[in-house]
Design a protein around this motif. Structure first.
Motif, PDB file in Angstrom:
ATOM      1  N   PHE A 351       0.889  -1.268   0.102  1.00  0.00           N
ATOM      2  CA  PHE A 351       0.094  -0.028  -0.099  1.00  0.00           C
ATOM      3  C   PHE A 351       0.787   1.231   0.140  1.00  0.00           C
ATOM      4  N   HIS A 352       0.406   2.263  -0.911  1.00  0.00           N
ATOM      5  CA  HIS A 352       1.199   3.412  -0.907  1.00  0.00           C
ATOM      6  C   HIS A 352       0.782   4.411   0.025  1.00  0.00           C
ATOM      7  N   TYR A 353      -0.552   4.300   0.267  1.00  0.00           N
ATOM      8  CA  TYR A 353      -1.039   5.567   1.359  1.00  0.00           C
ATOM      9  C   TYR A 353      -2.100   4.703   2.127  1.00  0.00           C
ATOM     10  N   TYR A 354      -2.244   4.981   3.501  1.00  0.00           N
ATOM     11  CA  TYR A 354      -3.409   4.842   4.128  1.00  0.00           C
ATOM     12  C   TYR A 354      -4.002   6.091   4.707  1.00  0.00           C
ATOM     13  N   LEU A 355      -5.044   6.152   4.129  1.00  0.00           N
ATOM     14  CA  LEU A 355      -5.810   7.609   4.739  1.00  0.00           C
ATOM     15  C   LEU A 355      -6.559   7.512   5.833  1.00  0.00           C
ATOM     16  N   MET A 443       4.788  11.098   3.353  1.00  0.00           N
ATOM     17  CA  MET A 443       5.355  10.234   4.154  1.00  0.00           C
ATOM     18  C   MET A 443       4.435   9.666   5.451  1.00  0.00           C
ATOM     19  N   GLU A 444       3.734  10.541   5.953  1.00  0.00           N
ATOM     20  CA  GLU A 444       2.755  10.200   7.128  1.00  0.00           C
ATOM     21  C   GLU A 444       1.773   9.003   6.570  1.00  0.00           C
ATOM     22  N   GLY A 445       1.099   9.091   5.311  1.00  0.00           N
ATOM     23  CA  GLY A 445       0.253   8.024   4.797  1.00  0.00           C
ATOM     24  C   GLY A 445       1.269   6.725   4.752  1.00  0.00           C
ATOM     25  N   ARG A 446       2.278   6.677   4.139  1.00  0.00           N
ATOM     26  CA  ARG A 446       2.981   5.445   4.141  1.00  0.00           C
ATOM     27  C   ARG A 446       3.781   5.045   5.294  1.00  0.00           C
ATOM     28  N   ARG A 447       3.845   6.335   6.191  1.00  0.00           N
ATOM     29  CA  ARG A 447       4.343   5.484   7.682  1.00  0.00           C
ATOM     30  C   ARG A 447       3.176   4.986   8.318  1.00  0.00           C
ATOM     31  N   ARG A 448       2.069   5.369   8.288  1.00  0.00           N
ATOM     32  CA  ARG A 448       0.891   4.565   8.819  1.00  0.00           C
ATOM     33  C   ARG A 448       0.693   3.200   8.731  1.00  0.00           C
ATOM     34  N   VAL A 449       1.102   2.724   7.386  1.00  0.00           N
ATOM     35  CA  VAL A 449       1.197   1.549   6.810  1.00  0.00           C
ATOM     36  C   VAL A 449       2.226   0.794   7.486  1.00  0.00           C
ATOM     37  N   LYS A 450       3.545   1.218   7.601  1.00  0.00           N
ATOM     38  CA  LYS A 450       4.654   0.790   8.215  1.00  0.00           C
ATOM     39  C   LYS A 450       4.439   0.375   9.694  1.00  0.00           C
ATOM     40  N   GLU A 451       3.839   1.345  10.367  1.00  0.00           N
ATOM     41  CA  GLU A 451       3.367   1.379  11.798  1.00  0.00           C
ATOM     42  C   GLU A 451       2.626   0.314  12.245  1.00  0.00           C
ATOM     43  N   GLN A 452       1.606  -0.137  11.062  1.00  0.00           N
ATOM     44  CA  GLN A 452       0.725  -1.344  11.270  1.00  0.00           C
ATOM     45  C   GLN A 452       1.333  -2.546  11.240  1.00  0.00           C
ATOM     46  N   LEU A 453       2.490  -2.445  10.039  1.00  0.00           N
ATOM     47  CA  LEU A 453       3.249  -3.653   9.845  1.00  0.00           C
ATOM     48  C   LEU A 453       4.078  -4.072  10.942  1.00  0.00           C
ATOM     49  N   LYS A 454       4.443  -2.936  11.842  1.00  0.00           N
ATOM     50  CA  LYS A 454       5.532  -3.281  13.080  1.00  0.00           C
ATOM     51  C   LYS A 454       4.604  -3.884  14.080  1.00  0.00           C
ATOM     52  N   ARG A 455       3.271  -3.604  14.209  1.00  0.00           N
ATOM     53  CA  ARG A 455       2.393  -4.176  15.262  1.00  0.00           C
ATOM     54  C   ARG A 455       2.149  -5.611  14.820  1.00  0.00           C
ATOM     55  N   PRO A 480       5.791  12.544  12.012  1.00  0.00           N
ATOM     56  CA  PRO A 480       4.984  11.746  13.006  1.00  0.00           C
ATOM     57  C   PRO A 480       3.747  11.091  12.187  1.00  0.00           C
ATOM     58  N   VAL A 481       3.035  10.396  12.983  1.00  0.00           N
ATOM     59  CA  VAL A 481       1.788   9.835  12.450  1.00  0.00           C
ATOM     60  C   VAL A 481       0.774  10.271  13.850  1.00  0.00           C
ATOM     61  N   PRO A 482      -0.304  11.270  13.418  1.00  0.00           N
ATOM     62  CA  PRO A 482      -0.896  11.759  14.627  1.00  0.00           C
ATOM     63  C   PRO A 482      -1.384  10.867  15.546  1.00  0.00           C
ATOM     64  N   GLU A 483      -2.161   9.570  15.011  1.00  0.00           N
ATOM     65  CA  GLU A 483      -2.508   8.791  16.221  1.00  0.00           C
ATOM     66  C   GLU A 483      -1.863   7.977  17.073  1.00  0.00           C
ATOM     67  N   GLU A 484      -0.464   7.973  16.486  1.00  0.00           N
ATOM     68  CA  GLU A 484       0.689   7.224  17.286  1.00  0.00           C
ATOM     69  C   GLU A 484       1.487   8.267  18.195  1.00  0.00           C
ATOM     70  N   ALA A 485       0.972   9.544  18.045  1.00  0.00           N
ATOM     71  CA  ALA A 485       1.949  10.369  18.834  1.00  0.00           C
ATOM     72  C   ALA A 485       1.313  10.512  20.239  1.00  0.00           C
ATOM     73  N   ASP A 486       0.618   9.747  21.093  1.00  0.00           N
ATOM     74  CA  ASP A 486      -0.158   9.712  22.271  1.00  0.00           C
ATOM     75  C   ASP A 486       0.985   9.817  23.048  1.00  0.00           C
ATOM     76  N   GLU A 487       0.890  10.158  24.587  1.00  0.00           N
ATOM     77  CA  GLU A 487       1.793   9.906  25.630  1.00  0.00           C
ATOM     78  C   GLU A 487       2.190   8.709  25.906  1.00  0.00           C
ATOM     79  N   ALA A 488       3.442   8.156  26.130  1.00  0.00           N
ATOM     80  CA  ALA A 488       4.308   7.110  26.491  1.00  0.00           C
ATOM     81  C   ALA A 488       3.441   6.209  27.467  1.00  0.00           C
TER      82      ALA A 488
END
Length: 675
Positions: A351-355, A443-455, A480-488
């Motif tokens: 996937f090139h972009y996750y909206l 980059m945000e849309g592609r990183r969203r794909v990669k963040e889920q792949l990491k999970r 960054p990816v907004p939804e992944e930027a929550d407090e640790a």
């Protein structure tokens, strides 16, 4: 500039190519004519903001449709009228093919049912779209009685006036784009797909336009998941005659790619966009379908039988996420709505972009105004023409990619940037800051794909810290990816005594837990609440039984029976179980009894037996990555895991201090830093 100013500029710069969008529905309810045909007619007769002229134009359009539009059930009547009158004007769709036997162009009328009308080659040359899907037109049909005893048709075309775009001057459009600012052009595009841009923020506008990227960029793989009612499928169903929307259900390799029995190419070869709606219900009746999808989404080609074929269709997947995103990210991943056989890591990596559909507002009546926009067919044709161009190398003028982007990531980002530039700057003129905006958005849309792949896939996809280098300033900037930027989960600073962080097993995945322990003088009662299942209760009982037998090593003159122990488990990822957490629970109890806090930002890993025998931590690298993502700086783990040190990536070793313990009480001593 107001929407009224944009409307006036559109009328002045694109006469006959814009239409007031609210007028279409008024007529469409009474005539089953394609939207792009209606908009073309309205654009011809209602391209004005004068109300009196608009009314006259609307009446003219209604008269034309009433008198000349051919319904299939009227075909024989119309043919009779042509014969009796000698000529008759109709509105119908005409498609043309070259008959090699006759060396002639032969036309077919869709509603009239005529399939053998000879067409002048000059007409085909002037309107090449006749050969590629057909053209709606106002046609004067003439009757040819001299052909009565010959194989030729009794009907001929006397005059032909297309009522949809039959050719496009792209250079003219690019030149006229210079009359608009970027923001004006963005608003005009949004108005063209039916929205009132004044109702949206700048980011929302960009999200809406991103839905157009599969139309303007060939072989673009796009996914959007979000709440119901946000218009995810509207664009692919209503706006372009070159896209097809497949609702959830079964589909086949033959339908998508190639039917071996007939030799007919599938949807990817006949449409610019193949969109799957309600993707959660999608089923493939062929076992090889997912593999073929992976191949096609990677290279734009597929093998079927003995042939390898190429196609240009972009692949779009839209569907619903029923939970709030925060809840989904706590317990799973953002591709959870996909069918199980499509939760394939290699497929998702294409996937090139996750909206983020959860950021798109639900459709309301005030989102649709009475502004002017391009007639649908004109819009569809100009984005289709732009598919032949690429602006992917534009990034190289000002920026370079960071180390975490691999080749597939770079290709995805380049395609998104190329699509945005083609949509918003078809004339090729843009500023560095505009290019930066599109780069970060891509980059945000592609990183969203990669963040889920990491999970989903663990350390194989750990490189998600996307960045780019400004070639002028040499500054490296992270996206960054907004939804992944929550407090640790694990905040900096010392926590209260009895507070411990650990990672447990839950149905094949890893889950972080915060354990809060309260120890009070009492009679040996123990209680655990908030627990996610039987396994953590068993771990708690093991920790208590071990301390019962070994309490004098912790406090010489006391037994566990002198305390009441209450443990509460906080479960931020909503895991169902919490296995392999006994050492962490023991450390929490010891910290509470001694009233001394565990060292700051520490995670305790490991499980033990009733006799204190330690078990090496499994899936160590994945758990270390999860600990680092949660905010840990130190991780305690059994000495048995020392042999795994060589396998741990350097970047994790740079992030975490690893402390090894030899038995459960050694773990407590090192965690609480007892002298």
């Amino acid at each position: 500039m107001s929407t009224e100013d944009v409307d006036q500029k559109a009328l002045d710069v694109f006469p006959g190519r814009v239409v007031r969008k609210d007028l279409v529905q008024d007529i469409k309810s009474g005539v089953n004519v394609p939207t792009y045909v209606l908009e073309y007619l309205i654009g011809q007769y209602c391209a004005t903001d004068d109300e009196e002229s608009l009314e006259e134009g609307l009446e003219k359009v209604k008269q034309i449709l009433s008198k000349h539009y051919v319904r299939p059930d009227e075909a024989e009547y119309v043919k009779s009228e042509v014969r009796e009158r000698g000529r008759y004007r109709v509105i119908d769709k005409v498609t043309v093919r070259l008959d090699e036997q006759q060396d002639a162009y032969i036309g077919s009328f869709v509603n009239l049912g005529l399939n053998d009308v000879e067409v002048n080659e000059h007409l085909v040359s002037k309107h090449p779209k006749l050969l590629g899907g057909g053209v709606w037109a106002i046609i004067d049909l003439e009757y040819l009685p001299d052909n009565a005893k010959s194989p030729k048709s009794l009907f001929g075309i006397e005059s032909f006036k297309p009522i949809q775009v039959s050719n496009l001057d792209l250079d003219q459009l690019k030149d006229r784009r210079r009359e608009f600012t970027r923001d004006e052009w963005m608003d005009l595009l949004l108005q063209s797909v039916g929205y009132d841009p004044s109702a949206f923020s700048d980011r929302e506008k960009l999200l809406f336009l991103t839905r157009c990227l599969p139309l303007v960029e060939s072989n673009y793989n796009y996914v959007e998941l979000g709440p119901r009612g946000t218009g995810k499928s509207y664009l692919y169903r209503e706006i372009s005659p070159h896209s097809i929307l497949i609702s959830g259900g079964k589909t086949t390799v033959a339908k998508l790619f190639l039917n071996l029995n007939t030799g007919r190419i599938g949807l990817v070869g006949r449409w610019d966009v193949v969109a799957f709606d309600e993707v959660g219900g999608l089923q493939f009746s062929d076992s090889e379908a997912v593999q073929m999808l992976k191949d096609y989404m990677e290279s734009g080609s597929f093998s079927r039988g003995t042939e390898e074929l190429t196609a240009q269709a972009s692949m779009v997947y839209v569907g619903n996420i029923d939970l709030d995103v925060e809840g989904v990210l706590k317990s799973s991943h953002l591709f959870e709505p996909f069918p199980e056989d499509m939760q394939d890591l290699a497929l998702i990596d294409r996937f090139h972009y996750y909206l983020p559909g959860w950021e798109v507002p639900k459709m309301r009546s005030e989102f649709f105004g009475d502004q002017f926009g391009f007639i649908v067919d004109y819009f569809a044709e100009f984005v289709r023409e732009l598919r032949k161009e690429s602006y992917g190398d534009a990034i190289n003028e000002e920026f370079a990619f960071g180390d975490h982007l691999n080749q597939r990531d770079e290709r995805a980002v380049r395609k998104t940037v190329s699509g945005l530039l083609k949509l918003l700057h078809p004339h090729g003129e843009y500023t560095k800051e505009e290019l930066r905006e599109y780069l970060e958005f891509a980059m945000e849309g592609r990183r969203r794909v990669k963040e889920q792949l990491k999970r989903m896939g663990g350390m194989e996809y750990r490189a998600v810290e996307f960045s780019y280098l400004d070639l002028e300033t040499k500054e490296e900037l992270y996206v960054p990816v907004p939804e992944e930027a929550d407090e640790a989960l694990i905040p900096p600073g010392t926590q209260q005594a009895g507070t411990v962080y650990t990672i447990g097993e839950s149905e094949g995945r890893h889950a972080p837990f915060r354990i809060e322990t309260q120890t009070l003088p009492g009679s040996g009662k123990t209680n655990i609440s908030g627990t996610p299942g039987k396994k953590m209760k068993e771990s708690f009982e093991t920790a208590c039984d071990y301390l019962q037998a070994n309490m004098r090593e912790l406090r010489r003159d006391e037994t566990l029976d002198e305390y009441n122990i209450n443990v509460q488990v906080l479960n931020p990822s909503d895991a169902n179980e919490g296995g392999e957490t006994s050492v962490g629970l023991l450390v929490g109890i010891a910290s509470g009894i001694l009233d001394r806090p565990v060292r700051s930002q520490t995670v305790i890993l490991g499980a033990m037996s009733l006799m204190g025998e330690l078990v090496a931590v499994s899936s160590l690298i994945d758990k270390l990555q999860l600990a680092a993502d949660a905010g840990a700086k130190t991780v305690l783990l059994p000495a048995k895991n020392k042999e795994d040190m060589a396998k741990i990536p350097d970047e994790l070793l740079d992030q975490l201090q690893l402390v090894f313990y030899t038995d459960p009480l050694d773990a407590a001593s090192k965690a609480i830093q007892i002298d």
